[in-house]
Design a protein around this motif. Structure first.
Motif, PDB file in Angstrom:
ATOM      1  N   LEU A  22       0.603  -1.374  -0.211  1.00 45.55           N
ATOM      2  CA  LEU A  22      -0.229   0.156   0.303  1.00 45.55           C
ATOM      3  C   LEU A  22       0.996   1.137   0.191  1.00 45.55           C
ATOM      4  O   LEU A  22       0.816   1.939  -0.470  1.00 45.55           O
ATOM      5  N   VAL A  23       1.641   1.204   0.565  1.00 43.69           N
ATOM      6  CA  VAL A  23       2.918   2.640   0.588  1.00 43.69           C
ATOM      7  C   VAL A  23       3.370   2.732  -0.495  1.00 43.69           C
ATOM      8  O   VAL A  23       3.670   3.960  -1.149  1.00 43.69           O
ATOM      9  N   GLU A  24       3.984   1.698  -0.852  1.00 46.73           N
ATOM     10  CA  GLU A  24       4.675   1.730  -2.712  1.00 46.73           C
ATOM     11  C   GLU A  24       3.193   2.581  -3.621  1.00 46.73           C
ATOM     12  O   GLU A  24       3.602   2.842  -4.849  1.00 46.73           O
ATOM     13  N   ILE A  25       2.303   1.905  -3.427  1.00 50.20           N
ATOM     14  CA  ILE A  25       1.465   2.380  -4.284  1.00 50.20           C
ATOM     15  C   ILE A  25       0.596   3.798  -4.198  1.00 50.20           C
ATOM     16  O   ILE A  25       0.661   5.192  -4.676  1.00 50.20           O
ATOM     17  N   LEU A  26       1.102   3.630  -3.260  1.00 54.67           N
ATOM     18  CA  LEU A  26       0.252   5.603  -2.182  1.00 54.67           C
ATOM     19  C   LEU A  26       1.884   6.435  -3.104  1.00 54.67           C
ATOM     20  O   LEU A  26       1.896   7.511  -3.345  1.00 54.67           O
ATOM     21  N   ILE A  27       3.091   6.011  -2.763  1.00 55.30           N
ATOM     22  CA  ILE A  27       3.798   6.715  -4.024  1.00 55.30           C
ATOM     23  C   ILE A  27       4.086   6.742  -4.609  1.00 55.30           C
ATOM     24  O   ILE A  27       4.394   8.118  -5.225  1.00 55.30           O
ATOM     25  N   ILE A  31       3.799  10.417  -6.671  1.00 59.20           N
ATOM     26  CA  ILE A  31       4.684  11.029  -7.410  1.00 59.20           C
ATOM     27  C   ILE A  31       3.596  11.260  -9.368  1.00 59.20           C
ATOM     28  O   ILE A  31       4.145  12.409  -9.896  1.00 59.20           O
ATOM     29  N   ALA A  32       2.582  10.492 -10.087  1.00 58.55           N
ATOM     30  CA  ALA A  32       1.974  10.601 -10.967  1.00 58.55           C
ATOM     31  C   ALA A  32       0.721  11.853 -10.483  1.00 58.55           C
ATOM     32  O   ALA A  32       1.355  13.108 -11.587  1.00 58.55           O
ATOM     33  N   THR A  36       1.693  15.331 -13.116  1.00 60.76           N
ATOM     34  CA  THR A  36       0.176  15.908 -13.398  1.00 60.76           C
ATOM     35  C   THR A  36      -0.089  17.271 -14.033  1.00 60.76           C
ATOM     36  O   THR A  36      -0.318  18.172 -14.702  1.00 60.76           O
ATOM     37  N   LEU A  37       0.269  17.709 -11.913  1.00 62.66           N
ATOM     38  CA  LEU A  37       0.409  19.171 -11.471  1.00 62.66           C
ATOM     39  C   LEU A  37       1.051  20.179 -12.482  1.00 62.66           C
ATOM     40  O   LEU A  37       0.758  20.752 -13.042  1.00 62.66           O
TER      41      LEU A  37
END
Length: 188
Positions: A22-27, A31-32, A36-37
């Motif tokens: 879950l931590v890797e997915i949140l990171i 980043i994505a 995008t911003l």
């Protein structure tokens, strides 16, 4: 006698199939999102720059059209009928087809109220009004200030003139830049 078969232990090898935590997915999502911003802000800055460049180009084209029209009108003007002030001029032109009809052409500088349809940062507008068989009133240039000066001898410029000048100086203050454009026209 028969030998007993060797017992082979039944070992199952299982490949470790480890997924993302879950931590890797949140990171990865963070980043994505930042990418995008950043991309969106860069596109917005490019569009704003493009719009500003187009507005500046339109303004400079308007100034150029004004000077070209003014010079053409002065070249066609009758040398006997001319009056000029710091805020405009009036001249007489013979008919384009050589007929007896005359056209009076006036250039006038008027104040512009930005609350009533004027552009922000623009306080004056130059109008060209041609009166002949039909009256045609056209806005020519928008600026902070516009002034005309006339020279009878080509050296000294005055704010007024009652005769066709030898030279004309037009000074425009460009909105939003603080720059001035000065055009000198040698007429005769």
């Amino acid at each position: 006698m028969m030998a007993a078969p060797l017992a082979t232990p039944s070992v199952t090898f299982r490949l470790a199939s480890r997924g993302m935590t879950l931590v890797e997915i949140l990171i990865a999502l963070a980043i994505a999102s930042l990418m995008t911003l950043t991309g969106w802000r860069a596109i917005d800055a490019l569009q704003s720059s493009r719009d500003q460049v187009q507005a500046d180009a339109t303004q400079w084209q308007q100034f150029d059209d004004f000077f070209v029209t003014l010079e053409a009108d002065l070249r066609r003007a009758s040398l006997s009928e001319f009056s000029g002030s710091e805020s405009g001029m009036s001249l007489l032109q013979p008919a384009a087809d050589g007929g007896p009809a005359m056209t009076t052409v006036r250039y006038r500088v008027t104040g512009v109220d930005s609350a009533n349809g004027g552009l922000p940062g623009v306080s004056t507008r130059v109008w060209r009004e041609a009166t002949g068989a039909v009256t045609n009133r056209t806005p020519m240039a928008d600026a902070l200030t516009v002034s005309f000066a006339y020279s009878a001898d080509g050296i000294r410029f005055d704010a007024t003139s009652g005769e066709y000048p030898r030279a004309l100086r037009v000074v425009l203050a460009v909105p939003g830049t603080g720059a001035t454009v000065e055009r000198l026209l040698a007429l005769r």
